[in-house]
Design a protein around this motif. Structure first.
Motif, PDB file in Angstrom:
ATOM      1  N   THR A   1      47.662  38.943  -2.840  1.00 39.45           N
ATOM      2  CA  THR A   1      46.558  38.043  -3.119  1.00 39.45           C
ATOM      3  C   THR A   1      45.600  38.612  -4.173  1.00 39.45           C
ATOM      4  OG1 THR A   1      44.909  36.678  -2.021  1.00 39.45           O
ATOM      5  CG2 THR A   1      45.117  38.913  -1.211  1.00 39.45           C
TER       6      THR A   1
ATOM      7  N   GLY B   1      51.728  29.216  -4.208  1.00 38.51           N
ATOM      8  CA  GLY B   1      50.620  29.395  -3.259  1.00 38.51           C
ATOM      9  C   GLY B   1      49.866  28.089  -3.047  1.00 38.51           C
ATOM     10  N   ALA B   2      49.777  27.284  -4.112  1.00 32.91           N
ATOM     11  CA  ALA B   2      49.072  25.998  -3.991  1.00 32.91           C
ATOM     12  C   ALA B   2      49.777  25.096  -2.991  1.00 32.91           C
ATOM     13  CB  ALA B   2      48.982  25.312  -5.355  1.00 32.91           C
TER      14      ALA B   2
ATOM     15  N   TYR C   1      51.395  26.095  -0.299  1.00 35.59           N
ATOM     16  CA  TYR C   1      51.000  26.569   1.042  1.00 35.59           C
ATOM     17  C   TYR C   1      49.553  26.165   1.333  1.00 35.59           C
ATOM     18  CZ  TYR C   1      55.388  29.022   1.502  1.00 35.59           C
ATOM     19  OH  TYR C   1      56.728  29.290   1.605  1.00 35.59           O
ATOM     20  N   ARG C   2      48.700  26.241   0.318  1.00 36.99           N
ATOM     21  CA  ARG C   2      47.295  25.826   0.495  1.00 36.99           C
ATOM     22  C   ARG C   2      47.220  24.324   0.795  1.00 36.99           C
ATOM     23  NH1 ARG C   2      43.080  29.149  -1.865  1.00 36.99           N
ATOM     24  NH2 ARG C   2      43.907  31.192  -2.396  1.00 36.99           N
TER      25      ARG C   2
ATOM     26  N   ALA D   1      51.923  30.323   6.466  1.00 40.29           N
ATOM     27  CA  ALA D   1      53.018  30.891   5.672  1.00 40.29           C
ATOM     28  C   ALA D   1      53.913  31.824   6.498  1.00 40.29           C
ATOM     29  CB  ALA D   1      52.473  31.640   4.464  1.00 40.29           C
TER      30      ALA D   1
ATOM     31  N   ARG E   1      58.150  27.470   5.802  1.00 35.94           N
ATOM     32  CA  ARG E   1      58.685  28.043   4.557  1.00 35.94           C
ATOM     33  C   ARG E   1      59.943  27.284   4.128  1.00 35.94           C
ATOM     34  NH1 ARG E   1      55.745  32.392   3.302  1.00 35.94           N
ATOM     35  NH2 ARG E   1      57.012  32.549   1.443  1.00 35.94           N
TER      36      ARG E   1
ATOM     37  N   ASP F   1      57.509  35.236  -2.820  1.00 34.86           N
ATOM     38  CA  ASP F   1      58.950  35.361  -2.587  1.00 34.86           C
ATOM     39  C   ASP F   1      59.748  34.633  -3.662  1.00 34.86           C
ATOM     40  OD1 ASP F   1      58.129  32.813  -1.957  1.00 34.86           O
ATOM     41  OD2 ASP F   1      59.364  32.637  -0.161  1.00 34.86           O
TER      42      ASP F   1
ATOM     43  N   ARG G   1      45.144  39.626   4.859  1.00 34.15           N
ATOM     44  CA  ARG G   1      46.196  38.781   4.276  1.00 34.15           C
ATOM     45  C   ARG G   1      47.359  39.619   3.774  1.00 34.15           C
ATOM     46  NH1 ARG G   1      42.965  34.567   0.690  1.00 34.15           N
ATOM     47  NH2 ARG G   1      45.016  34.019  -0.020  1.00 34.15           N
TER      48      ARG G   1
ATOM     49  N   ASP H   1      51.115  39.092   5.060  1.00 39.39           N
ATOM     50  CA  ASP H   1      52.186  38.810   4.095  1.00 39.39           C
ATOM     51  C   ASP H   1      53.313  39.843   4.184  1.00 39.39           C
ATOM     52  OD1 ASP H   1      51.140  36.506   2.990  1.00 39.39           O
ATOM     53  OD2 ASP H   1      50.195  37.518   1.288  1.00 39.39           O
TER      54      ASP H   1
ATOM     55  N   ARG I   1      55.284  39.822   8.031  1.00 35.45           N
ATOM     56  CA  ARG I   1      56.051  38.697   8.576  1.00 35.45           C
ATOM     57  C   ARG I   1      57.556  38.937   8.412  1.00 35.45           C
ATOM     58  NH1 ARG I   1      53.744  35.097   3.870  1.00 35.45           N
ATOM     59  NH2 ARG I   1      55.326  35.477   2.295  1.00 35.45           N
TER      60      ARG I   1
HETATM   61  O1  CDP Z   1      45.499  33.047  -4.647  1.00 37.66           O
HETATM   62  P1  CDP Z   1      45.947  33.873  -3.500  1.00 37.66           P
HETATM   63  O2  CDP Z   1      46.826  34.999  -3.908  1.00 37.66           O
HETATM   64  O3  CDP Z   1      44.853  34.239  -2.579  1.00 37.66           O
HETATM   65  O4  CDP Z   1      46.838  32.997  -2.587  1.00 37.66           O
HETATM   66  P2  CDP Z   1      47.904  31.951  -3.032  1.00 37.66           P
HETATM   67  O5  CDP Z   1      48.887  32.544  -3.987  1.00 37.66           O
HETATM   68  O6  CDP Z   1      47.235  30.695  -3.413  1.00 37.66           O
HETATM   69  O7  CDP Z   1      48.678  31.728  -1.651  1.00 37.66           O
HETATM   70  C1  CDP Z   1      48.000  31.404  -0.452  1.00 37.66           C
HETATM   71  C2  CDP Z   1      48.778  31.998   0.711  1.00 37.66           C
HETATM   72  O8  CDP Z   1      50.071  31.398   0.783  1.00 37.66           O
HETATM   73  C3  CDP Z   1      49.028  33.488   0.572  1.00 37.66           C
HETATM   74  O9  CDP Z   1      48.044  34.242   1.242  1.00 37.66           O
HETATM   75  C4  CDP Z   1      50.407  33.710   1.189  1.00 37.66           C
HETATM   76  O10 CDP Z   1      50.306  34.102   2.539  1.00 37.66           O
HETATM   77  C5  CDP Z   1      51.065  32.359   1.141  1.00 37.66           C
HETATM   78  N1  CDP Z   1      52.174  32.292   0.174  1.00 37.66           N
HETATM   79  C6  CDP Z   1      53.440  32.628   0.599  1.00 37.66           C
HETATM   80  O11 CDP Z   1      53.613  33.025   1.737  1.00 37.66           O
HETATM   81  N2  CDP Z   1      54.501  32.519  -0.249  1.00 37.66           N
HETATM   82  C7  CDP Z   1      54.333  32.102  -1.512  1.00 37.66           C
HETATM   83  N3  CDP Z   1      55.385  31.983  -2.308  1.00 37.66           N
HETATM   84  C8  CDP Z   1      53.034  31.790  -1.980  1.00 37.66           C
HETATM   85  C9  CDP Z   1      51.963  31.896  -1.113  1.00 37.66           C
END
Ligand code: CDP
Length: 215
Positions: free
Chosen positions: A11, A34-35, A37-38, A97, A103, A125, A174, A178, A181
């Motif tokens: 992150t 990530g968007a 998942y958000r 996530a 996923r 990933d 976080r 991450d 898991r």
């Molecule tokens: O911007 P930030 O790095 O805080 O988070 P993000 O990339 O927007 O992703 C939000 C959350 O989604 C992360 O904290 C990960 O736990 C999860 N994520 C994931 O598990 N696998 C991905 N390919 C992208 C995000």
């Protein structure tokens, strides 16, 4: 198959900015996984679903009504560009996530971003699970301090509340979630180029990735 450049990392490692600029330079599509998942987390919250209800959240994720347009993100027609960037939604995203069915439900949507002439995929990933055949794999890192500083600036710029002490704690939690898991834990893909961005600018990182891709 169109070429994919995967950019993974923890992150606030600067992935978003760097990946976006690399995509722009190459004229490639950009996937901000990530968007997704958000958006899934926001959608669950809006539906009043608890964040551990795996099956229900996976069902939402599979048909996520999202749209990306000119830097804006829409969920079921609402512009949620700013709403999804809130730290609380980032934390919620990191909780859902860890759920394997969630996923899995997002795989197809992510793969659909692979279109001509190519894709830059940003996430955790991308190089390990979603695009194992990526032509160039990058793993961005940065110190916790550098990452907390960046996140602080991003949040303040958007007018969101931010507190350095809480951010460092959030980041550490976080990272732990991450990495711990069982499903798609955060780790560099085999053969990934490790790039520490603590002391370089985003443009320097972009430049290094582009030279690598060209070579
Ligand atoms: O911007 P930030 O790095 O805080 O988070 P993000 O990339 O927007 O992703 C939000 C959350 O989604 C992360 O904290 C990960 O736990 C999860 N994520 C994931 O598990 N696998 C991905 N390919 C992208 C995000």
């Amino acid at each position: 198959q169109f070429p994919v450049i995967s950019i993974d990392g923890p992150t606030a490692s600067g992935k978003g900015t760097v990946a976006h600029r690399v995509a722009k330079q190459l004229g490639f599509h950009y996937l901000d996984s990530g968007a997704l998942y958000r958006l899934t987390a926001l959608s669950a919250i809006r539906h009043g679903i608890d964040l551990w209800e795996e099956q229900q959240i996976a069902d939402l994720a599979r048909v996520l009504p999202c749209r990306f347009e000119k830097g804006h993100v829409f969920l079921a027609g609402d512009d949620v560009t700013d709403a999804v960037r809130q730290e609380a939604i980032g934390v919620a995203a990191s909780k859902i996530a860890v759920l394997p069915l969630v996923r899995k439900a997002l795989v197809e949507l992510q793969v659909s971003f692979r279109q001509a002439p190519g894709l830059v995929a940003d996430g955790r990933d991308m190089g390990t699970v979603i695009f194992p055949d990526a032509i160039q794999k990058v793993f961005l890192t940065a110190s916790v301090e550098a990452r907390a500083n960046r996140r602080y600036k991003q949040l303040i710029e958007k007018g969101f509340p931010a507190n350095m002490e809480d951010l460092v704690k959030d980041l550490a939690e976080r990272d732990a979630r991450d990495m711990a898991r069982t499903e798609a834990p955060l780790k560099p893909a085999p053969g990934a180029f490790l790039l520490d961005t603590s002391h370089i600018t985003a443009n320097e990182a972009v430049h290094q990735i582009l030279s690598l891709y060209a070579s």
